[in-house]
Design an enzyme around this catalytic site. Structure first.
Site, PDB file in Angstrom:
ATOM      1  N   SER A 119     102.908  23.448 -46.696  1.00 16.94           N
ATOM      2  CA  SER A 119     101.545  23.568 -47.199  1.00 16.94           C
ATOM      3  C   SER A 119     100.937  24.917 -46.866  1.00 16.94           C
ATOM      4  CB  SER A 119     100.658  22.466 -46.630  1.00 16.94           C
ATOM      5  OG  SER A 119      99.346  22.615 -47.159  1.00 16.94           O
ATOM      6  N   LYS A 173     103.854  14.976 -46.259  1.00 15.44           N
ATOM      7  CA  LYS A 173     103.249  16.012 -47.122  1.00 15.44           C
ATOM      8  C   LYS A 173     102.480  15.361 -48.275  1.00 15.44           C
ATOM      9  CE  LYS A 173     102.310  20.085 -48.841  1.00 15.44           C
ATOM     10  NZ  LYS A 173     101.992  19.989 -50.210  1.00 15.44           N
ATOM     11  N   HIS A 176      99.266  14.241 -46.925  1.00 18.73           N
ATOM     12  CA  HIS A 176      98.446  15.456 -46.759  1.00 18.73           C
ATOM     13  C   HIS A 176      97.753  15.774 -48.083  1.00 18.73           C
ATOM     14  CE1 HIS A 176      98.027  19.771 -47.561  1.00 18.73           C
ATOM     15  NE2 HIS A 176      97.768  19.947 -46.269  1.00 18.73           N
ATOM     16  N   ASN A 177      98.522  15.734 -49.159  1.00 22.42           N
ATOM     17  CA  ASN A 177      97.951  16.074 -50.473  1.00 22.42           C
ATOM     18  C   ASN A 177      96.938  15.027 -50.935  1.00 22.42           C
ATOM     19  OD1 ASN A 177      99.789  18.168 -50.336  1.00 22.42           O
ATOM     20  ND2 ASN A 177     100.293  18.050 -52.498  1.00 22.42           N
ATOM     21  N   GLU A 180      93.931  15.848 -49.261  1.00 22.11           N
ATOM     22  CA  GLU A 180      93.439  17.076 -49.926  1.00 22.11           C
ATOM     23  C   GLU A 180      92.627  16.712 -51.191  1.00 22.11           C
ATOM     24  OE1 GLU A 180      96.522  20.204 -50.611  1.00 22.11           O
ATOM     25  OE2 GLU A 180      96.050  19.956 -52.734  1.00 22.11           O
TER      26      GLU A 180
HETATM   27  C1  6PG Z   1      99.599  22.657 -50.418  1.00 21.08           C
HETATM   28  C2  6PG Z   1      99.139  22.068 -51.744  1.00 21.08           C
HETATM   29  C3  6PG Z   1     100.153  22.221 -52.809  1.00 21.08           C
HETATM   30  C4  6PG Z   1      99.791  21.525 -54.134  1.00 21.08           C
HETATM   31  C5  6PG Z   1      98.643  22.108 -54.826  1.00 21.08           C
HETATM   32  C6  6PG Z   1      98.413  21.593 -56.232  1.00 21.08           C
HETATM   33  O1  6PG Z   1      99.638  21.895 -49.480  1.00 21.08           O
HETATM   34  O2  6PG Z   1      99.875  23.854 -50.360  1.00 21.08           O
HETATM   35  O3  6PG Z   1      98.907  20.706 -51.560  1.00 21.08           O
HETATM   36  O4  6PG Z   1     101.339  21.665 -52.337  1.00 21.08           O
HETATM   37  O5  6PG Z   1     100.872  21.613 -54.954  1.00 21.08           O
HETATM   38  O6  6PG Z   1      97.503  21.912 -54.078  1.00 21.08           O
HETATM   39  O7  6PG Z   1      98.337  20.212 -56.303  1.00 21.08           O
HETATM   40  P1  6PG Z   1      97.754  19.504 -57.601  1.00 21.08           P
HETATM   41  O8  6PG Z   1      98.214  20.299 -58.783  1.00 21.08           O
HETATM   42  O9  6PG Z   1      98.289  18.130 -57.625  1.00 21.08           O
HETATM   43  O10 6PG Z   1      96.272  19.573 -57.454  1.00 21.08           O
END
Ligand code: 6PG
Length: 465
Positions: A119, A173, A176-177, A180
């Site tokens: 990430s 991960k 984590h997303n 996010e």
């Molecule tokens: C990270 C992000 C990354 C992710 C983008 C786009 O941890 O660096 O999570 O891995 O791919 O944020 O995600 P989306 O296109 O699903 O918004």
């Protein structure tokens, strides 16, 4: 793959003094590596065989290619060229069930396979990402020094730790997303509230975010939102944000978090709501038509002025929702760990999210302290400090959510975060009625609180009154 992530990660590794080779089908990408920017420890290849032959054995190869079928194709191309004992690392955002399958197949042939969440985007890859590697511990020990050197540092601690066996790294991960997605939507809802409900100009929203980012809400996502809110392209008077179409895209990791959370029966309603809002945003023509036929409440019904007291409440509501969101994500990790025997160390995970990654936030210090007090904490809400923080911020969350709903504004992630908290601390839920309904129409039976066994009732039988 020497795309954005691949190239930057490779240069990061080279910067730390390791000799490294990169491969890409695209000759320009490989050529660029042999250019002045890279040190003499870096070499680019366009021939896969030559690339593999250049590596010291046992080999370690990091794949940075888009998630999905391409990962299988790259593995198929590499397999005839590598040997037992070599280590393949998938550094993309692969679905953890795919990683599980690949890892089983390769381990059976004596090839180590790692799913490693990375990430931090381009900047992170180049100067220090947060790394979430999962696979066999022996293989991890081999690459540990490199990963620790290239990872972001929180104070002095590297943001990498051995996550666990199998696909645990990619699962972590993915969560984590999911977090996010929820944090991004919370900030979008906050912006909506400030801009459209309180009519604050961008300059003031920017200053509000700036002030909050100097306190306990400090996080990477708040910081970039602050900057976005003051961004004007050169030669333009207007804010770029106003020109951006309100239709959100996604690559799937948020949706997978919700899907797998449902499979594991570990609710993450704030993440679900964030995924739904991205999907809902896609119905732009329908939204536009409904906006005309179902007009919003009159502006005079709206609460109005952004007093200091209101902004203070909003800060508290945002903090409350952030805690709730992290609570849900950590609980999902605990459930997955139990289900798949991963033995995840949630304290370590909170620690490696403190720097480098997209959800890095001051609050992760509070989470890691909670897990330091009790490594087996069943739910973040049970920690004494977190309990106090929730108690002190919940009145503000209630007031912000109810005012906004009253004003015809939608705050799905704020609401979901609050409802999760409300429900999870309910000694009694109305689910007794659900059980009765199931038994009524489908004879699905129910249990009683004070009697052993399962019961069925003929609900249509006459009631003696
Ligand atoms: C990270 C992000 C990354 C992710 C983008 C786009 O941890 O660096 O999570 O891995 O791919 O944020 O995600 P989306 O296109 O699903 O918004």
């Amino acid at each position: 793959g020497l795309g954005t992530m691949g190239k930057n990660l490779l240069l990061n590794i080279a910067d730390k003094g390791y000799a490294i080779a990169g491969y890409d089908k695209n000759p320009d990408a490989a050529k660029e590596l042999n250019s002045a920017e890279a040190s003499e420890k870096v070499k680019g290849f366009t021939d896969l065989q030559e690339f593999v032959a250049s590596l010291q054995q046992p080999r370690t190869i990091i794949m940075l290619v888009p998630a999905g079928k391409i990962v299988d194709y790259v593995i198929a191309d590499l397999k005839p060229l590598i040997n037992k004992g070599d280590l393949l690392i998938d550094g993309g955002n692969s679905k953890f069930t795919d990683t599980e399958r690949r890892s089983k197949a390769l381990e059976e042939e004596g090839i180590h396979f790692f799913g490693m969440g990375i990430s931090g985007g381009e900047e992170g890859a180049r100067h220090g990402p947060s790394l979430m590697p999962g696979g066999t511990q022996d293989a991890y020990e081999r690459v540990r020094p490199i990963l620790e050197d290239i990872a972001a540092k929180a104070q002095t601690e590297p943001c990498v730790a051995y996550i666990g066996p199998g696909a645990s790294g990619h699962f972590v991960k993915m969560v984590h997303n999911g977090i996010e997605y929820a944090q991004m939507q919370l900030l979008a809802e906050t912006y909506d509230l400030l801009k459209n409900n309180l009519n604050l100009p961008y300059s003031e929203i920017h200053l509000t975010f700036k002030r909050w980012n100097e306190g306990r809400l400090k996080s990477y996502l708040l910081e970039i939102s602050r900057d976005i809110l003051s961004f004007k392209e050169s030669g333009s008077d207007g804010y770029l944000l106003d020109e951006i179409r309100d239709v959100a895209k996604s690559k799937g990791t948020g949706k997978w978090t919700s899907q797998f959370a449902m499979d594991l029966q570990a609710p993450v309603p704030s993440i679900d709501a964030a995924v739904s809002m991205r999907d809902l945003s896609k119905y732009k023509p329908l939204r536009t038509a409904l906006a005309a036929s179902h007009p919003k409440l009159d502006a005079s019904d709206k609460p109005g002025v952004a007093t200091d007291a209101y902004l203070e409440q909003l800060e508290q509501a945002l903090y409350f929702s952030m805690i709730s969101t992290f609570g849900q994500g950590m609980h999902l990790l605990a459930r997955a760990s139990e289900e798949y025997n991963w033995n995840l160390n949630l304290g370590d995970i909170a620690k490696i999210w403190r720097a480098g990654c997209i959800i890095r936030a001051e609050f992760l210090e509070v989470i890691s302290a909670a897990f330091q007090r009790d490594v087996h904490l069943p739910h973040l809400f049970q920690d004494i400090e977190i309990r106090k923080l929730l108690a002190s911020t919940q009145p503000a969350a209630r007031s912000i959510v109810s005012d906004a709903i009253h004003s015809d504004l939608s705050l799905p992630v704020f609401s979901a975060s609050l409802n999760y908290y409300n429900s999870l601390r309910s000694r009694r839920l109305p689910t007794n009625l659900i059980q009765a309904q199931r038994d009524y129409f489908g004879a699905h039976t129910y249990e009683k609180s004070d009697h052993e066994g399962t019961f069925h009732t003929d609900w249509s039988a006459p009631i003696d009154s």
